[in-house]
Design an enzyme around this catalytic site. Structure first.
Site, PDB file in Angstrom:
ATOM      1  N   ASP A  66       0.835  -1.191   0.000  1.00 34.18           N
ATOM      2  CA  ASP A  66       0.000   0.000   0.000  1.00 34.18           C
ATOM      3  C   ASP A  66       0.871   1.242   0.000  1.00 34.18           C
ATOM      4  OD1 ASP A  66       0.747  -0.716   2.742  1.00 34.18           O
ATOM      5  OD2 ASP A  66      -0.537   0.950   3.374  1.00 34.18           O
ATOM      6  N   SER A  67       0.468   2.253  -0.769  1.00 34.94           N
ATOM      7  CA  SER A  67       1.126   3.553  -0.801  1.00 34.94           C
ATOM      8  C   SER A  67       2.601   3.400  -1.178  1.00 34.94           C
ATOM      9  CB  SER A  67       0.943   4.253   0.551  1.00 34.94           C
ATOM     10  OG  SER A  67       1.286   5.616   0.484  1.00 34.94           O
ATOM     11  N   ALA A  68       3.528   3.789  -0.292  1.00 32.92           N
ATOM     12  CA  ALA A  68       4.942   3.592  -0.592  1.00 32.92           C
ATOM     13  C   ALA A  68       5.263   2.114  -0.805  1.00 32.92           C
ATOM     14  CB  ALA A  68       5.798   4.154   0.541  1.00 32.92           C
TER      15      ALA A  68
END
Length: 308
Positions: free
Chosen positions: A148-150
């Site tokens: 998720d995300s980074a």
């Protein structure tokens, strides 16, 4: 933008709870203060493991990992956590990984990569690549990359780097991923002041990740969207939140994969914000999306593609 028309009451309650953990004088908070606030936030949303899931810590060629299992798994999910490359670790997504393990029946290996600014790029990628090679050597082929995300950045970076170097990657599932380095248009501007993640936050994380150095050019281990060749990548399912400055990164990545002839599926979750995985037990929309994420991981692990 008036988010009151786009975001429902359940999600607003989640947003307010997240905001309550912001450190005092958040704009001038030190990295240590931000990490402490994030750890407290994660702890506040944590839930017990599902029955039957066990976890143990290990070392993957020098990289700390946590391995979740239930029964005798024949597939492995490698999970790369979010946190802007600055916060998070094995505990921040601990219950999430346990739930993915319980739902899919797959082994889950969470990677504790080095964080910026203490360890700028490419340290996080190097740790994730090392851990991925260790997993394939330890458990064999049959790996789904996810994050998720980074963590979505890192999952995609590993997928790009693995071409011609590593066999056995069955697919990747990217949740509100950060994939490019252009923050001057599209959703980065449209949702510059979105709840839970702002453009200013992203600029801070970007600066920390670079450690004062210039941004790499045409380096997919830094920004997968900067690659010039998207062919030969594994089947990919991408989840983006409507009210998120990173929304268009996922859309652009999907379009590049499709143009290159790769299997790709995009899910845009209406009315959700960055970080909504943490709302999966309190927000109906987030719970439904998490079910879709688990289904995608399980399908890719089984070699299925139900989205045609």
């Amino acid at each position: 933008m008036d988010y009151r028309e786009r975001i429902d009451a359940e999600t607003w309650a989640f947003i307010e709870k997240v905001r309550s953990f912001a450190p005092p004088d958040a704009g001038n908070a030190t990295v240590a203060e931000q990490r402490a606030a994030y750890d407290a936030l994660c702890h506040a949303f944590a839930v017990p493991y599902p029955e039957g899931v066990a976890a143990r810590n290990a070392t993957a060629d020098g990289v700390a990992v946590r391995i979740y299992s239930a029964g005798q798994p024949n597939r492995t999910v490698i999970w790369f956590h979010g946190g802007g490359f600055v916060v998070g670790g094995l505990d921040s997504h601990d219950d999430l990984c346990a739930e993915i393990c319980a739902c899919t029946g797959f082994r889950v290996v969470a990677v504790d990569y080095r964080l910026a600014p203490d360890h700028p790029h490419p340290a996080a990628f190097e740790d994730c690549w090392t851990a991925t090679r260790w997993v394939t050597r330890e458990y064999g082929a049959g790996v789904v990359l996810a994050g998720d995300s980074a963590g979505g950045t890192l999952a995609a970076a590993v997928a790009h780097h693995a071409r011609g170097r590593l066999e056995g990657i069955l697919g990747q599932v990217l949740v509100y991923p950060w994939l490019g380095d252009d923050m001057d248009g599209g959703s980065h501007v449209e949702h510059a002041d979105a709840p839970c993640l702002t453009r200013a936050d992203m600029l801070f994380y970007r600066q920390a990740r670079l450690g004062g150095l210039p941004a790499p050019v045409d380096d997919p281990t830094y920004a997968p969207l900067s690659d010039t060749d998207f062919s030969g990548l594994p089947p990919t399912v991408i989840f983006v939140a409507e009210c998120d400055p990173l929304r268009d990164d996922g859309i652009a990545y999907y379009e590049n994969l499709r143009a290159a002839g790769c299997r790709a599926h995009l899910v845009e979750e209406p009315g959700l914000v960055h970080g909504y995985l943490r709302a999966r037990h309190s927000v109906q929309r987030a719970a439904a999306s998490f079910e879709r994420i688990e289904t995608a991981i399980e399908a890719l692990g089984q070699g299925l593609w139900p989205w045609d």
